[in-house]
Each structure stands twice: as structure tokens, then as C-alpha cells.
Motif scaffolding. Structure first.
Motif, PDB file in Angstrom:
ATOM      1  N   ALA A 197       0.813  -1.218   0.000  1.00 33.35           N
ATOM      2  CA  ALA A 197       0.000   0.000   0.000  1.00 33.35           C
ATOM      3  C   ALA A 197       0.845   1.266   0.000  1.00 33.35           C
ATOM      4  O   ALA A 197       0.360   2.346  -0.363  1.00 33.35           O
ATOM      5  CB  ALA A 197      -0.913   0.009   1.230  1.00 33.35           C
ATOM      6  N   GLY A 205       3.403   4.302  -0.730  1.00 32.44           N
ATOM      7  CA  GLY A 205       3.787   5.057  -1.898  1.00 32.44           C
ATOM      8  C   GLY A 205       5.307   4.974  -2.131  1.00 32.44           C
ATOM      9  O   GLY A 205       6.045   4.506  -1.258  1.00 32.44           O
ATOM     10  N   THR A 212      -1.810   4.740   4.091  1.00 34.41           N
ATOM     11  CA  THR A 212      -2.060   5.965   3.323  1.00 34.41           C
ATOM     12  C   THR A 212      -2.389   7.144   4.247  1.00 34.41           C
ATOM     13  O   THR A 212      -2.029   8.282   3.947  1.00 34.41           O
ATOM     14  CB  THR A 212      -3.205   5.786   2.299  1.00 34.41           C
ATOM     15  OG1 THR A 212      -4.431   5.536   2.983  1.00 34.41           O
ATOM     16  CG2 THR A 212      -2.902   4.631   1.339  1.00 34.41           C
ATOM     17  N   GLU A 218       0.951   8.307   5.789  1.00 30.40           N
ATOM     18  CA  GLU A 218       1.696   9.054   4.770  1.00 30.40           C
ATOM     19  C   GLU A 218       1.104  10.456   4.578  1.00 30.40           C
ATOM     20  O   GLU A 218       1.836  11.442   4.446  1.00 30.40           O
ATOM     21  CB  GLU A 218       1.654   8.314   3.430  1.00 30.40           C
ATOM     22  CG  GLU A 218       2.517   7.066   3.382  1.00 30.40           C
ATOM     23  CD  GLU A 218       2.402   6.334   2.039  1.00 30.40           C
ATOM     24  OE1 GLU A 218       3.348   5.661   1.646  1.00 30.40           O
ATOM     25  OE2 GLU A 218       1.332   6.447   1.398  1.00 30.40           O
TER      26      GLU A 218
END
Lengths: 241, 241, 241, 241, 241, 241
Positions: free
Chosen positions: A25, A27, A207, A210
Motif C-alpha cells: 500500500a 507510496g 495511506t 503518509e
């Protein structure tokens, strides 16, 4: 950036699966560091084990030399996130809350499908405490213990799908959250077989962590999550932590 | 009957005061056994310390040879009662809940007066989780740290009385709960100075524990508080517990 | 100490059964004084009868010469407790609230099993008003009228057990409250047949009343339960009271 | 059509004022029949008096020879409406609920301005039980006893206006309900001085009762408000009723 | 007095039926003016269409030359009532709220029976926003699209009756609200076949609007429903409105 | 990926500011496409304008040739997000919800600071409908109209900071959400001056939209947000859209 993803049980294969899910997941430029607690239960399925996991996760993170930019607590419905927020300056994301918070953007009501019936109240209470229960249609149990999930992923997917379909039909859920860190890797199958979005908490948490880091946002320190006051701790932490 | 009364911090003088308060409330034939946790913080004023107290209380009770008829967790707003209920067959009573439950019989709304502002959210959340917040008018902080309460009881009584009076006038409270195990011994003074009933949680918990034992009632084991499933615990408990 | 236990209906055999149950729960040194209202319905199964019972209980207690240390209103889901609290300086305990309050210490959610379907809303509303509904899983009716309970206790126990088992399985209850004063004496059987704790409201109320008296606590008089203001009452009380 | 409007206290001048207010609100062809209870308190300002009023209103209506098409209970925050609904086939409207229900159509939040502080909890609980509290901003007391309202209407209007203005400014109310049957006749003045709509409960109740009659709607008898079961009432009703 | 009754869809036969129902409910001297929006969907069964209906109703009323004394928005569960209240000085009544508000006087809990499953959430949210959901037992769908209601009224009555009976038996409803403006004319049949009161929203709204006008009450303008501030609207309204 | 960011008012300079803020928050590889509605009000400060904005945003997005991967509705407290979700297959994120959802990860309670007092109820209701109000401490108004924000950003920052400080001190907020799309660019200053995290809704929405796209998640179509059924729309959309 570097994100610590901390398992709540002491089973390394579960840590590996969670770490792999998190990495998938993440990045570009995000390093995932999976951690296993230095003490605690091989699986967390009740209050005693969950409280133990809470302190084990805290001590494990405290013992980590760093640096890191965010911490994810990868147990569904477990205690402890508030303590981590006190101890750390970086953002802390719990996968229970990450999944529910993400599900809310995808449909009007979501259900959680978890392992044993006895863990249902823990999840319900954590969602209540987090202020995320208003759109929770139900928390449903498959009856499968945590460690059976990785022993027979096919049976796990079947059992989760069955409860997910009931949640949609009977509880009016429109989105499903996978209610156990050990369900990493199953979201795709369940989504395909139910026709509704399925949220994996570890992925959602990555996510969100992040995003918080990117936006320069971290835990407020003005009241609830102020750092612990300096004081004597007797016989703590234990040598193993 | 014999009742274990477990302090949540490691300060023995606080344990002593709690034990004395419990003994005063106990009926004839009840033996109070005060216990200090084998590890943890000298005072509990936040989530990290509260989670640590939760497991310390559990291990302290597990290590006690027994027999005993009931257990009281003598920390206001602390985590852990659910875990104790899983581990034990005898009734478990938390003083936060004992005080609120008793206050409800005495007036339409009650307020809690506690120590530091940062502990207010913990108390609010424990009352919510316990299903006892519907008649809570407010949780108010005196600003005094736990260990200052015994250093200067007169100042403590003044500060508690001030917040109690505000709770009655501004928040429409009709009853006051003393929101810290370390406030043992102050209820009488505050009641006299405010004109409303003041509930000490330790005393209330003793009478509730005695009542449950007398009625032959103990924790339901059908779901939430079923005993932990047999499983491996890594590096736990620590030697000190 | 002496505790008045007031039936809400005018059937003396019910008063006797309630008195016997109360005496069994009472500690040494507690004298139970059972009272039957001077007017009202032979059984209370609806709002008209319940309001009538409220005033009948109040007048019955007012007419009692005393002294006494506490009063128990022994009707499940009935009106009136707030009025008694205004009139009296001693603690007042309603069995609906005593049972729910006790059940909360024994499991995460409780259900009430009562008599007729039409009394379910009364019980639900009294629990709401008392701030005790947050952990109520359901209120279930057996379909048996109050006076049938003592005519055929075996059938009563069967019907209560059936609803109790459904409450545990379908409503996720972990504790059962017997929802009628006339169910005195049945708790043991139902507990044995269901495997969950069963709370008898009269017994619970006795221990709570005793505890309040022992702790020196009584109703707050600062607002809601202040004594009635002096004023003229026309044609009241009736001669019979 | 003929509508009984029943005062809750035994002061005839209050009955007269309520009757006049009702007649002013009534449509052509509606006959208002004001009734004073045969027993009870000269003013109702607490739970004891309110429970007494509940049964007095019921017996007064039962004793009325009829026929009539609807009944209005003209006490603000008083008990008893549910019992009347059981006893009667025609619509029953309580002025507390009529005012709140009407206010909801006029603004997002409403406040109630009532007499003594001690009656505030009664009104709050009646609005809760009626399911009408979601849009209630506050219930505020003027400090004036019921019977002072008619002794000095100017002072009453001043005190009500003062609290109404605070409700709008501080509690974000947009509409005011006059919280006492004895405030009949003051709505116009208060509306003019506050600039917000002011609802008189008696007037609102008259239009609602007329509407229900016109639409051919009356109380559902399937559960909560089914007629009382046939049973023996001991020493009831009293001769005076 | 003259009341505008505005349909939310653009199907004139539905407007006619609504108008006829309104006229039937209206008192002597009330003129009903049925209006069809100048733009929008032929039936409203979802959020896109409902938002479109909201602005269409507003522009339709704005374009009406007047005078009129009140406005009824005759769509069940649709958006927009708040905007109309800003724009107008006269009372605005939404049929969703009128039905629920009226049902509350007739029984303890009501259910709404509507058309398609997808409109259930809209109705639930409108009742929540209106503060009227506390006594809502359920919102049930027949599965019939809006325009099928007038094509086959017999099948519509059958389907509504079936869901109404389930609401009474399973959801503990005591009153039924017809959950679609297009169900005008069916209340009598459903009431007869279910034995519970059935509320038609259009009829209820007419009596409420008449009552508000008669009592001289209209929307509060102090905050939420203050008139829009003067400002430039680009390309609005469209020519067709 | 490409994200449409749609302003709710027709003032292009506001669209530009929103677009700039979104671009600043966007990750590498994300293209932000700011859009201004083809019709509507120059600023949105009430229900009429908000409903108009809802349909204007929907038509503006419908008229956009695409392709795009997600849509952000950039108005705080405005209607319409549910309709967009019906119309589109890609994720839809509303900035009101994005800000609240993000704030929840940063502290126990958050407050929103917005423009005019009259918009407070709109924001409160949108948070309620979204299931995000449980941790909302307050919604506070600065008193500044939307278009004044860009005219005098220094005064805007001062006014927002003042209300934010009050929210932290008086309402126990720990995080602040900027409650207007036109406040883009002010988060940093307010955070510095208050010492608590400040969430800008546009930035939060961008990271959430990116996350949903990356995880392959989009709106559930099984019930509430199913596509509109095929049907005739009269006179819609207007030429200008």
C-alpha cells in the motif's frame, strides 16, 4: 519517509504478512518497518491479551532506536493507541480507526467482519471511543481464531465472504472492513465475491500515516495526549522489552 | 469474606490510605487485603501509565495465592477492569463505576471531581464504556497531581470543594463523586461544605462487592468476559510481577 | 436497620412473596417491613395502573408511622420513585434500577424478561429516565400476566427461561434481570437453566439500600428531589390511604 | 367538536385562564370545556404533585359524562398523558408536547421558559420520553412560582422575556415555548419583546387536537396504549373524584 | 387562507392527486393551490433527483406571484425545506416532518413505509436532521417505484399493507406513515387492513399549516432561516423556472 | 492521476485559491483541475445558496469531459456530496468530512471555525449526517463573510485565531478545522499562533482522494449511492451548465 508498523501479537509470520500488506500500500519513497512485540500473546483475542498487547506495543516502539516518521498499530479492536500518542511526537494510526474512517468515504454504513465472537465487543468499544460508530452497521464474527486465518486462507475468505454478504443484506452495510490484522491479503477476493468495497485496515493506515506526514500534521499535545509527566516507574520496562 | 483492593500506582502510602478507607466501609466479617502492583508508575495520570497499571493490576492479582471472594480495582478512570473479569471467577468492581452507579441512586445528575485536567478524558471514556455517562453532568479537574493530595489534604479538600460547588451551580450536578483513589478520607468534609452527597469510590466498591458475593452473583462468562483461550505468552509475565 | 419494601399492587400474596425474597437477601440486623398499598390495582400492567400505583405507594409510605432507614419500591418499570425521593429523607431504591445497576457489574449487556408485551415500553422508558439503558440489550415479554406467575411458578420459570435464552443468543445479553416483582424466587432456576447470572430486583434493591444506609448516603435535596413546597392539597389524601 | 381542556392543579382561576386561551385558539364550531381536577395540589411544581395530578386528571376525565372528541392535558412537564391514552378512544394531547412539536416547525432549536428551577428536570424528562428533545436547546427557569404568574403578569412577562433572550443568545434557541399552563396570555408580549416566535402550549394543543379529530386519527391501541385489562381496583376511585 | 402545495416531481397526475388529498384535508375557507415544478425529474428516488427537486421547488415558489399564507413541500424524504424557510416569511411545512410529528401523538413508535429501498436512507436522514427520529421504529420499502403507485393502486395498497404489518409485528411500530407523496388516497385502506392509525403526510401538513397560520406563527428569522444575504447569482434562475 | 476540485461558489478568485491549496497538498503525479460552477451564488452562506451549489456542482462535474480519477467538493458544510456519489464511479470527497476525519487522528476533540453564525447549523448538520459529530467540540463563527476572507487575510487570520483559542480553552478542542474553502492558505499561521494542529479541508481531501485512488477503492453502489434510475428530466440541465 519511514513508518513503523507494529503487530500486536508475537507471531512473526503475522508480522511478515502485515508488513507485506503495508509495503504494497505504501507510496514510492516510503519505507515500511514491521515490528513484533518483545512480549505478549501469540494471538490477541480478548481483553487480557489486548491490554498486554497495548503495553507491549508501547515498549516495543519506545525501544526502537528510530528515526521514523509515523507509527501504525496493526491490531484490530485493540487497546493502546492513546498511550502511543502520548509517548510520540509523530503521527500514530490505529488500523481499526483507519479502516472505519476510510469506509465512511465509500458508503453510508459499513460493517466489520472479524474473527471470534468474543472480540466483537472490543471492536465495538474501540469504535465508540474513537467516535466512529455512528455509521457502523454491525460487527460480525466468522468464528475463526486469528491463527487459523493464515493456516487456511481459502476457508478464511469463504467465512469472511459469508458474513460480509449477510452484513450487506441484513444489516444494510454498504462497505466491509476486514476486522483483523491477520486478514491481510484477503480484501481483493472478498470485494470480488460481495460486490462491495472492502477495506483492509493496514493499507488504509499506511495511506493515512503518509498523508499526515506529508501535510506536516501530528498529534495535538494540549491535553489528552500530552507527554507523560516525569515520574518514577517501578520495575519497568521488563528486560525483554 | 475476603476482598482484594488493588491500588493502580506503586506508592505504598496510597495503598495504605485506600486500604483504610475500604476497611472503614466494610461490613463485619469482611477482610480487606490491600495490594500494591509489582510494577508501574508512582501515580497514574494519563494513558501510558493507565495502560501499564491495567496489566500491573492483572499480574498482581494473578500472582496472589488467594483465596479471595472479590476484587476491587482502586483507580479512578483507569483501564483494565475488563481483563480482570476475564481472568477471575469472582466479582470485579472498578471504583469509577462503583461511584457513578451509587451516585445515580442519590440524585438526578452527578459530577466527578478529579486531579489533573489531562485525566478528564480518561474518566469520561471509562464512564462511556461502562454505560454510566447518561447522568454524568461533568468531570472537573482541580489541577492537583495525585501525589499532592496526600501531601496537603487541606488544600486538596479546598480545591475539591471549589469544583464541587461549581458543578452543582453551573453543571446542575446533585451529587459529587471523588474522582481519584487518593482522595480517600475526604468525602465527609466535602459533603459538609457543599451540602450535597459525596461518594467515595472505594467505599462504594466495597459495599457493591460485598453485595454481589452475598447474592451469589459473579461475572457472566458467556461472551465478553469468557476466560482467555489457552495460548503461548512470550516473555510474560515479567519476573517482578 | 429497618427497610420498608412496598409492593405496587394490592395483592397481599405478592407482597408476601416480595417480603420473603427481601428478607432472604437482607443482612443480619436488617428488618424488612413489607407493605401493601391501601388502594390501587390487583396487578399493575400498564400506564393507568402504574400511575395509580405511584401515588398509592407514596401515600402508603407517608401514612407509615416509622421509623425506617430506607424504602424500596418493588414494582418493575413503574412510575413514582422520583416522588418518593422528594417526600423522604432516607434512601429510596426502585427495583427496576437496582436490578439494572447490579447487572451492569456482571456482564457487558443485560436483558430484562417481563410479563406482558404491553409493559415493555414502561420498562424501557423507566430505564431511559434512570440513565441505565445504555447497556440494555432488550426487554422481552413472556406473555404471562403478573398474577399467573404465582399461580403456576413452573410455567413461569419455563417461559422466562425461554426468553432469557433468546436474549443471550439473539440480543447478545450476558445477564438477565427478572422484570417483575412477582418473579421473586425464580432467579436460581433461571440462572441454572441459562448459564448466565440472573438478577432479582428485590434482592438487589435490599443490598443497595443497606449499602447506602451503611455509607451514610441519602437523596440529594438541592434541586430535583427537594421537598415539596408547602401548599394546599384539595381532597387529598383519600380516607383509605 | 367538543374538547376537554383539563388543568393539572386545583386553582380555578388558572383553569379559567387556560380555558380562555383555548377558546381563543379554537376554530369555529369547536367547544372548549375547561375542567379542574377534583383533588390535588393548588399548583404543581415537583414530582409528588405531578404524579398526583396525573391520577387526578385521569379520574376527572373518567368522571366526565361526555361526549367529547378530544382531551388536552394542560400542565407543562407533568406526568400522566400515557394513562389517559389507555383510558380513552379519542385523541389526547399534552401541552408540553404540543408546544415542542409546534416549535420544531418554526426554527431549528427551541427553548422552554418555565417557573421554578426544580421543574426543569420534569420538563426535560417529559420531552425525552416524548422523543422531542433532539431540538431542545435548553429549559430555563424564571424562578417564579406558578401562582405568582397570575398575581403579577407584568413581572411574569419581564422574567420570561429575560430568560427567552438569554436562550436565544446563549443557547442558540430560535423559538420559545412558554413552559407553564399558567403563562396563558403572555405569548404575544414575549414574542414582541424577543423578536422570535413564542409558542403557547394550550393554543398549540387545541389546533393539534382539532386536526387529529378532523383527520379521523386517534390513539393506536395495539400495544402501549391498549385499554387497561379488566381487573379489581381496591378503594379506588376516591369519593371526591 | 391560501396554501401552496408543491409537488417535488414533474408528473402532473401526481400533482393532481396530491392536490386532491390536500383539498380533502383542508378546512372550510382554505384554498389549496397545487404546483408542479418547472424542471426536475418525473419521479424523485435518490439524492441527485432530490437535490434537483429542492431547487426546483424553491424556484417554483419564488416564481409564484402570490399571495399565499403557507407552503407545503409534498415530497417524502426530500431535501430543500430549509431553503424555502429562508426565502419565505410564511410557514413552510414538509410532509415527511408533518407525518412523523402527527404520528408521534398517536402511538409510541411509528414506521414509515416508502417506495424503493434506495430512498430509505434519504428518509432516515431527513428525520434525523428534523429531530424526529427518536420514535421512528423503522423505514421500510415496498420495492415499488413512485410512478407504479398510481398505475396500480391496488397492488400498492397490498404492498404497503404487507410492510406495515411487518413494522407493527417486528419493529414494534404502533402507527404507520405513508412514505411517499404519491401514496395519497391510500391511508384509509391501509388503516383498515392493519388496525393501526395511518398518517398521510399531505393531509397532516395541511392541518399543521392551517394551524400555524391561525395561531399567527411563522418561521424564526434570527439565525438558521434568516433571509439570504443580498448577492449576485450567476446564470440563475434558469429561464424555465 | 487527475482530481477535479470543484468550488461551490462562482467567484473565480476563490476557485484559484482552492486550486493552489490543492496543488500544494497533491503528491507527485497528481494533476489538480479546479472548476467553477456554471451557475450559483458568488458566495455560499445559507441553505438556499447551498442547495443551489449542490446542483451546480453536480451539473458542472457532469458537463466535464473527463477523464478524471476523483472529485473533491470544496465547500464547507454544503449540501450535495451524496448526489455526486450517485452520479460518479470515481471517489468523491467533501472537504467538511475530509477535515473532520483527518482531525480525529490528531486529537480527541476538534472544533470548526467558520465564517458567519448562520452557517454554523449547516456545518453541524453535515457533520451529523456524515457520522462525524461525535468528536466535534464546537462549530464557531468568526462573523466574517466568505468574500471578506480574501479581501483582508490578516484580519481573517486574527479572527480565526481568536475563535480557535476559545475553542481550545472553553470547548476542550484539541484540533482546529478551518471551516471554509476560502480559508485556504491560513492553516500555518493559525497553527503557529494557537499551538494546536490546524486542518485545511482542501489539503486533507486531496490526500484522501489520492489514497482512495491508490488503494483502488471507490463508492459502494449497492444501495444509497446506486446510479440514478433512467428517467425523464424536464427542462434540465439549464443551458448554462
Amino acid at each position: 519517509m519511514r513508518i513503523l508498523v507494529v503487530n500486536v501479537n508475537t507471531t512473526r509470520s503475522v508480522t511478515d504478512a502485515i508488513g507485506a500488506q503495508a509495503a504494497e500500500a505504501a507510496g514510492p519513497g516510503t519505507e515500511i518497518v514491521p515490528l513484533t512485540p518483545a512480549f505478549g500473546a501469540e494471538s490477541v483475542e480478548g481483553n487480557y491479551e489486548s491490554y498486554l498487547a497495548a503495553v507491549a506495543v508501547m515498549e516495543t516502539v519506545r525501544a526502537h532506536p528510530g528515526p521514523y516518521d509515523a507509527v501504525i498499530q496493526a491490531g484490530y479492536g485493540e487497546h493502546g493507541r492513546e498511550g502511543l500518542q502520548e509517548l510520540l511526537d509523530v503521527p500514530v494510526v490505529d488500523i481499526t480507526e483507519a479502516a472505519a474512517s476510510t469506509a465512511r468515504f465509500l458508503g453510508r454504513r459499513y460493517s466489520v467482519v472479524t474473527t471470534l465472537d468474543r472480540t466483537v465487543p472490543l471492536i465495538e468499544e474501540r469504535l465508540d471511543v474513537a467516535g466512529l460508530s455512528a455509521r457502523c452497521a454491525s460487527v460480525r464474527a466468522t468464528g475463526l481464531p486469528v491463527l487459523d486465518l493464515e493456516r487456511d486462507p481459502r476457508a478464511a475468505a469463504d467465512a469472511i465472504t459469508e458474513q460480509a454478504l449477510r452484513a450487506v443484506a441484513d444489516d444494510r452495510a454498504e462497505v466491509i472492513c476486514l476486522g483483523c490484522g491477520g486478514m491481510a491479503g484477503l480484501a481483493g477476493q472478498v470485494a470480488e465475491r460481495t460486490g462491495v468495497p472492502v477495506v483492509d485496515g493496514v493499507s488504509a493506515a499506511v495511506t493515512i500515516a503518509e498523508s499526515l506526514v506529508r501535510l506536516g500534521l501530528t498529534t495535538s499535545k494540549v491535553r489528552t495526549y500530552a507527554p507523560p509527566r516525569p515520574k518514577r516507574l517501578a520495575n519497568w520496562p521488563p528486560r525483554t522489552a
